[in-house]
Design an enzyme around this catalytic site. Structure first.
Site, PDB file in Angstrom:
ATOM      1  N   GLY A   7       2.497   2.254  10.825  1.00  0.00           N
ATOM      2  CA  GLY A   7       3.515   3.299  10.694  1.00  0.00           C
ATOM      3  C   GLY A   7       4.248   3.627  11.979  1.00  0.00           C
ATOM      4  O   GLY A   7       4.934   4.639  12.064  1.00  0.00           O
ATOM      5  N   ASN A  51       0.871  -1.175   0.000  1.00  0.00           N
ATOM      6  CA  ASN A  51       0.000   0.000   0.000  1.00  0.00           C
ATOM      7  C   ASN A  51       0.909   1.225   0.000  1.00  0.00           C
ATOM      8  O   ASN A  51       1.482   1.571   1.024  1.00  0.00           O
ATOM      9  CB  ASN A  51      -0.885  -0.038   1.254  1.00  0.00           C
ATOM     10  CG  ASN A  51      -1.687   1.231   1.445  1.00  0.00           C
ATOM     11  OD1 ASN A  51      -1.787   2.057   0.541  1.00  0.00           O
ATOM     12  ND2 ASN A  51      -2.258   1.390   2.628  1.00  0.00           N
ATOM     13  N   TRP A  52       1.036   1.848  -1.167  1.00  0.00           N
ATOM     14  CA  TRP A  52       1.950   2.993  -1.275  1.00  0.00           C
ATOM     15  C   TRP A  52       1.395   4.238  -0.603  1.00  0.00           C
ATOM     16  O   TRP A  52       2.108   5.219  -0.418  1.00  0.00           O
ATOM     17  CB  TRP A  52       2.221   3.305  -2.750  1.00  0.00           C
ATOM     18  CG  TRP A  52       3.199   2.390  -3.420  1.00  0.00           C
ATOM     19  CD1 TRP A  52       3.722   1.224  -2.927  1.00  0.00           C
ATOM     20  CD2 TRP A  52       3.798   2.581  -4.718  1.00  0.00           C
ATOM     21  NE1 TRP A  52       4.587   0.665  -3.834  1.00  0.00           N
ATOM     22  CE2 TRP A  52       4.654   1.480  -4.942  1.00  0.00           C
ATOM     23  CE3 TRP A  52       3.678   3.548  -5.706  1.00  0.00           C
ATOM     24  CZ2 TRP A  52       5.395   1.340  -6.127  1.00  0.00           C
ATOM     25  CZ3 TRP A  52       4.411   3.410  -6.880  1.00  0.00           C
ATOM     26  CH2 TRP A  52       5.265   2.314  -7.086  1.00  0.00           C
ATOM     27  N   LYS A  53       0.106   4.238  -0.271  1.00  0.00           N
ATOM     28  CA  LYS A  53      -0.541   5.435   0.290  1.00  0.00           C
ATOM     29  C   LYS A  53      -0.275   6.623  -0.646  1.00  0.00           C
ATOM     30  O   LYS A  53      -0.261   6.444  -1.858  1.00  0.00           O
ATOM     31  CB  LYS A  53      -0.059   5.675   1.733  1.00  0.00           C
ATOM     32  CG  LYS A  53      -0.199   4.408   2.583  1.00  0.00           C
ATOM     33  CD  LYS A  53      -0.016   4.640   4.053  1.00  0.00           C
ATOM     34  CE  LYS A  53      -0.190   3.309   4.785  1.00  0.00           C
ATOM     35  NZ  LYS A  53      -0.152   3.458   6.232  1.00  0.00           N
ATOM     36  N   GLU A  89      -5.567  -4.712  10.673  1.00  0.00           N
ATOM     37  CA  GLU A  89      -4.526  -3.705  10.891  1.00  0.00           C
ATOM     38  C   GLU A  89      -4.826  -2.930  12.170  1.00  0.00           C
ATOM     39  O   GLU A  89      -5.638  -1.979  12.149  1.00  0.00           O
ATOM     40  CB  GLU A  89      -4.486  -2.718   9.721  1.00  0.00           C
ATOM     41  CG  GLU A  89      -4.164  -3.364   8.388  1.00  0.00           C
ATOM     42  CD  GLU A  89      -3.567  -2.338   7.418  1.00  0.00           C
ATOM     43  OE1 GLU A  89      -2.451  -2.589   6.943  1.00  0.00           O
ATOM     44  OE2 GLU A  89      -4.195  -1.308   7.164  1.00  0.00           O
ATOM     45  N   GLU A  99      -6.924   4.973   7.720  1.00  0.00           N
ATOM     46  CA  GLU A  99      -6.699   6.379   7.337  1.00  0.00           C
ATOM     47  C   GLU A  99      -7.920   6.948   6.604  1.00  0.00           C
ATOM     48  O   GLU A  99      -8.214   8.130   6.704  1.00  0.00           O
ATOM     49  CB  GLU A  99      -5.412   6.487   6.502  1.00  0.00           C
ATOM     50  CG  GLU A  99      -4.184   6.308   7.400  1.00  0.00           C
ATOM     51  CD  GLU A  99      -2.975   5.695   6.733  1.00  0.00           C
ATOM     52  OE1 GLU A  99      -2.888   5.674   5.493  1.00  0.00           O
ATOM     53  OE2 GLU A  99      -2.089   5.202   7.477  1.00  0.00           O
ATOM     54  N   GLY A 108       2.669  -1.145   4.305  1.00  0.00           N
ATOM     55  CA  GLY A 108       2.706   0.267   3.948  1.00  0.00           C
ATOM     56  C   GLY A 108       4.133   0.715   3.652  1.00  0.00           C
ATOM     57  O   GLY A 108       4.662   0.496   2.564  1.00  0.00           O
ATOM     58  N   GLY A 109       4.763   1.332   4.646  1.00  0.00           N
ATOM     59  CA  GLY A 109       6.087   1.937   4.462  1.00  0.00           C
ATOM     60  C   GLY A 109       7.099   1.044   3.767  1.00  0.00           C
ATOM     61  O   GLY A 109       7.821   1.482   2.852  1.00  0.00           O
ATOM     62  N   SER A 118       3.202  -2.133  10.394  1.00  0.00           N
ATOM     63  CA  SER A 118       4.649  -2.238  10.657  1.00  0.00           C
ATOM     64  C   SER A 118       5.253  -3.582  10.281  1.00  0.00           C
ATOM     65  O   SER A 118       6.166  -4.063  10.966  1.00  0.00           O
ATOM     66  CB  SER A 118       4.961  -1.891  12.118  1.00  0.00           C
ATOM     67  OG  SER A 118       4.643  -0.527  12.368  1.00  0.00           O
ATOM     68  N   HIS A 128      -9.570   1.418   4.872  1.00  0.00           N
ATOM     69  CA  HIS A 128      -8.305   1.575   5.602  1.00  0.00           C
ATOM     70  C   HIS A 128      -8.530   2.559   6.750  1.00  0.00           C
ATOM     71  O   HIS A 128      -9.324   3.492   6.624  1.00  0.00           O
ATOM     72  CB  HIS A 128      -7.225   2.099   4.647  1.00  0.00           C
ATOM     73  CG  HIS A 128      -5.865   2.078   5.258  1.00  0.00           C
ATOM     74  ND1 HIS A 128      -5.459   3.041   6.148  1.00  0.00           N
ATOM     75  CD2 HIS A 128      -4.845   1.201   5.147  1.00  0.00           C
ATOM     76  CE1 HIS A 128      -4.222   2.752   6.555  1.00  0.00           C
ATOM     77  NE2 HIS A 128      -3.831   1.644   5.959  1.00  0.00           N
TER      78      HIS A 128
HETATM   79  P1  PGA Z   1       2.771   0.311   7.645  1.00  0.00           P
HETATM   80  O1  PGA Z   1       1.285   0.541   7.033  1.00  0.00           O
HETATM   81  O2  PGA Z   1       3.289  -0.983   7.055  1.00  0.00           O
HETATM   82  O3  PGA Z   1       3.564   1.503   7.179  1.00  0.00           O
HETATM   83  O4  PGA Z   1       2.623   0.229   9.107  1.00  0.00           O
HETATM   84  C1  PGA Z   1       0.412  -0.527   6.853  1.00  0.00           C
HETATM   85  C2  PGA Z   1      -0.877  -0.034   6.270  1.00  0.00           C
HETATM   86  O5  PGA Z   1      -1.350   1.051   6.669  1.00  0.00           O
HETATM   87  O6  PGA Z   1      -1.464  -0.680   5.384  1.00  0.00           O
END
Ligand code: PGA
Length: 243
Positions: free
Chosen positions: A164, A8-10, A158, A93, A224-225, A203, A91
């Protein structure tokens, strides 16, 4: 079933990043399914760069309507036309920044399925909810209201506080929550609920992937990251058990 490692590049990534990223994925031979969900504007270019490589491309959201006066939104069929086969929905977010409720997410999932996309529905508790002993109750309620009838897709657990932050739940907590999610899926969907993949997200890094991905009922990861670097995503995929 092979595990699914989804990136997930966000709101990260530019056109200039695509050639090297796609080349790295093309050069690798992962024993998992791989999926990259970039921002809307990069879907078509990434899908073209990965054509024939066996790597899926997905969106990070879609609207619940097939079309209409919804400024700034994107319909599921538009994602499919751009080359997406999956879409991340609900998600944390989106739930937090855009006030999406589980009912909104269910509508989006229905629209995604109608357009031929596989939805990845995200659920997870906040830290305050976990501290209050409410984690399982919150996740069960999100599942009950975010999944349309006859849901076919993927679930991503999640924990909001793990996204993050570099923090992850204990293995026992992941096992307990994935077990509860499986039970809820079977309650809601019957036999079909037994085969859906439940991803862990929050994470996930090359260093912790092997232990997280080996846990019962963990069917892959939403990353994500660490998905911004192809090498890290591939290292996470390499750590997944063969299945
Ligand atoms: P993260 O994000 O791996 O940076 O913690 C995961 C996500 O929000 O899908």
């Amino acid at each position: 079933m092979r595990q699914l490692i989804a990136g997930n590049w966000k709101m990260h990534g530019r056109l200039a990043d695509i050639p090297a990223y796609a080349a790295a994925l093309r050069a690798a031979s992962a024993h998992t399914d791989l999926l990259i969900c970039p921002p809307f504007t990069l879907i078509e270019r990434l899908a073209a760069a990965l054509a024939g490589a066996g790597v899926g491309v997905g969106g990070q959201d879609c609207h619940g309507a097939a079309q209409g006066a919804h400024t700034g939104d994107v319909a599921a069929a538009m994602l499919a036309e751009a080359g997406a086969s999956f879409v991340i929905l609900g998600h944390s977010e989106r739930r937090h920044d855009h006030g999406e409720t589980s009912a909104t997410v269910a509508g989006k999932a229905q629209a995604a399925i109608a357009a031929g996309l596989t939805p990845i529905i995200c659920v997870g508790e906040t830290e305050a909810e976990r501290d209050a002993g409410e984690a399982e109750h919150v996740v069960r309620s999100q599942l009950a209201h975010s999944l349309p009838a006859g849901f076919a897709g993927v679930i991503a657990y999640e924990p909001v506080w793990a996204i993050g932050t570099g923090r992850t739940p204990t293995e026992a907590d992941v096992v307990a929550m994935h077990g509860a999610i499986r039970a809820a899926l079977v309650e809601k969907l019957g036999e079909a609920g037994k085969g859906l993949r439940i991803l862990y997200g929050g994470s996930v890094k090359p260093g912790n992937a092997a232990s997280l991905l080996s846990l019962p009922e963990v069917g892959g990861a939403l990353v994500g990251g660490a998905s911004l670097k192809a090498e890290d995503l591939l290292a996470i995929a390499a750590a997944a058990p063969r299945g």
